[in-house]
Structures are given as C-alpha cells and as structure tokens.
Design a protein around this motif. Sequence first.
Motif, PDB file in Angstrom:
ATOM      1  N   MET A  76      73.864  53.410  18.705  1.00  0.00           N
ATOM      2  CA  MET A  76      73.513  54.162  19.906  1.00  0.00           C
ATOM      3  C   MET A  76      73.024  53.145  20.937  1.00  0.00           C
ATOM      4  N   ILE A  77      73.438  53.321  22.166  1.00  0.00           N
ATOM      5  CA  ILE A  77      73.005  52.434  23.248  1.00  0.00           C
ATOM      6  C   ILE A  77      71.993  53.174  24.111  1.00  0.00           C
ATOM      7  N   ASN A  78      70.942  52.466  24.483  1.00  0.00           N
ATOM      8  CA  ASN A  78      69.916  52.983  25.386  1.00  0.00           C
ATOM      9  C   ASN A  78      70.182  52.348  26.747  1.00  0.00           C
ATOM     10  N   TYR A  79      70.246  53.182  27.775  1.00  0.00           N
ATOM     11  CA  TYR A  79      70.454  52.689  29.139  1.00  0.00           C
ATOM     12  C   TYR A  79      69.181  52.857  29.948  1.00  0.00           C
ATOM     13  N   ARG A  80      68.797  51.808  30.656  1.00  0.00           N
ATOM     14  CA  ARG A  80      67.681  51.862  31.597  1.00  0.00           C
ATOM     15  C   ARG A  80      68.173  52.612  32.835  1.00  0.00           C
ATOM     16  N   VAL A  81      67.381  53.556  33.329  1.00  0.00           N
ATOM     17  CA  VAL A  81      67.779  54.317  34.508  1.00  0.00           C
ATOM     18  C   VAL A  81      66.627  54.374  35.515  1.00  0.00           C
ATOM     19  N   GLN A  82      66.996  54.622  36.741  1.00  0.00           N
ATOM     20  CA  GLN A  82      65.992  54.947  37.750  1.00  0.00           C
ATOM     21  C   GLN A  82      66.248  56.381  38.175  1.00  0.00           C
ATOM     22  N   ASN A  83      65.162  57.111  38.441  1.00  0.00           N
ATOM     23  CA  ASN A  83      65.224  58.512  38.850  1.00  0.00           C
ATOM     24  C   ASN A  83      65.954  59.367  37.807  1.00  0.00           C
ATOM     25  N   LEU A  84      65.383  59.430  36.615  1.00  0.00           N
ATOM     26  CA  LEU A  84      65.970  60.199  35.517  1.00  0.00           C
ATOM     27  C   LEU A  84      66.157  61.665  35.896  1.00  0.00           C
ATOM     28  N   LYS A  85      65.190  62.231  36.571  1.00  0.00           N
ATOM     29  CA  LYS A  85      65.273  63.647  36.976  1.00  0.00           C
ATOM     30  C   LYS A  85      66.508  63.880  37.858  1.00  0.00           C
ATOM     31  N   GLY A  86      66.705  63.028  38.845  1.00  0.00           N
ATOM     32  CA  GLY A  86      67.869  63.154  39.722  1.00  0.00           C
ATOM     33  C   GLY A  86      69.171  62.912  38.984  1.00  0.00           C
ATOM     34  N   LEU A  87      69.172  61.970  38.045  1.00  0.00           N
ATOM     35  CA  LEU A  87      70.368  61.692  37.269  1.00  0.00           C
ATOM     36  C   LEU A  87      70.746  62.898  36.411  1.00  0.00           C
ATOM     37  N   LEU A  88      69.756  63.560  35.841  1.00  0.00           N
ATOM     38  CA  LEU A  88      70.038  64.749  35.027  1.00  0.00           C
ATOM     39  C   LEU A  88      70.663  65.864  35.856  1.00  0.00           C
TER      40      LEU A  88
END
Length: 141
Positions: A76-88
């Motif tokens: 499984m790969i974990n990706y660093r994200v910014q603005n998780l709420k907006g991405l969802l």
Amino acid sequence: MEKEPKVTGIGGIFFKTTDPNATKDWYRQNLGLVTDQYGSSFEFRNTNNPEEINYLQWSPFTDDTTYFQPSPKEFMINYRVQNLKGLLVKLKAAGVTICDEVEEFEYGKFVHIMDLDGNKLELWEPVDHVFTEILEGKTTK
C-alpha cells in the motif's frame, strides 16, 4: 487562502512480509536503515520550504494484516496531500471509492481510497513538526 487539494509527494511505502522484525533487522544491518517498531522514517527537506523537515514512512507488515483490505495486493502506498478535505470533495465527485472516514492524529489526518486497479491508497495530510519532536533525529537520512 486555501491550498489546492492535491497530492504533494509519497508519504510511505507499506508491504507484507512473513517476518517484519527480521525484515527490519536485515534492512538495518545491510542497508543502514534506522528502524523502530514501525519500520523506518526517512527524513527529507520540503522543496518549497527547505527549513521544514518532512518524512516518508517505510513499514513492513505481517502477511496476515487486514490493513490493506479490501485490496488483495501485497503493498500500500501512502501519499502526502495538502487540503485533504478539498481533495475528498473532488474524489467523491469523480466517483472514487472512499474506504473510511478521515481519522485525525496529532501528526496528521488520514483516509483510504481505492484506485482503478483495486489498490488501496492511504492519503495523509501531515503535521511534520510532530514527527520531528517524536523521532528526535532517529531517522534514516
């Protein structure tokens, strides 16, 4: 101003093995990884803010882990994200399968999704400074 919702890098690589402790020992002894109960945290600098330390987690899991489900894959790969709420919001609108609810910890927010090939992906909006305090320099550099 709210940051654009997107992936900003790799946050971790997780994989199955028959003996996670032996695997960690092998990587420590032969490749110089600094390991702990979770695996190894690789330290790097943020491209946009070189004073900020960021982390990538390398973790072996047991063969019988259920953490990667519903994916049958060995990794499984974990990706660093910014603005998780907006991405969802974007992912839901695109019909992407969201596996669970966002979980919040002192070191960041997490949620899991499925890609089109059936790979479970972990999305992480990190709070890196917490790792800097917790790890106290015990990282792979």
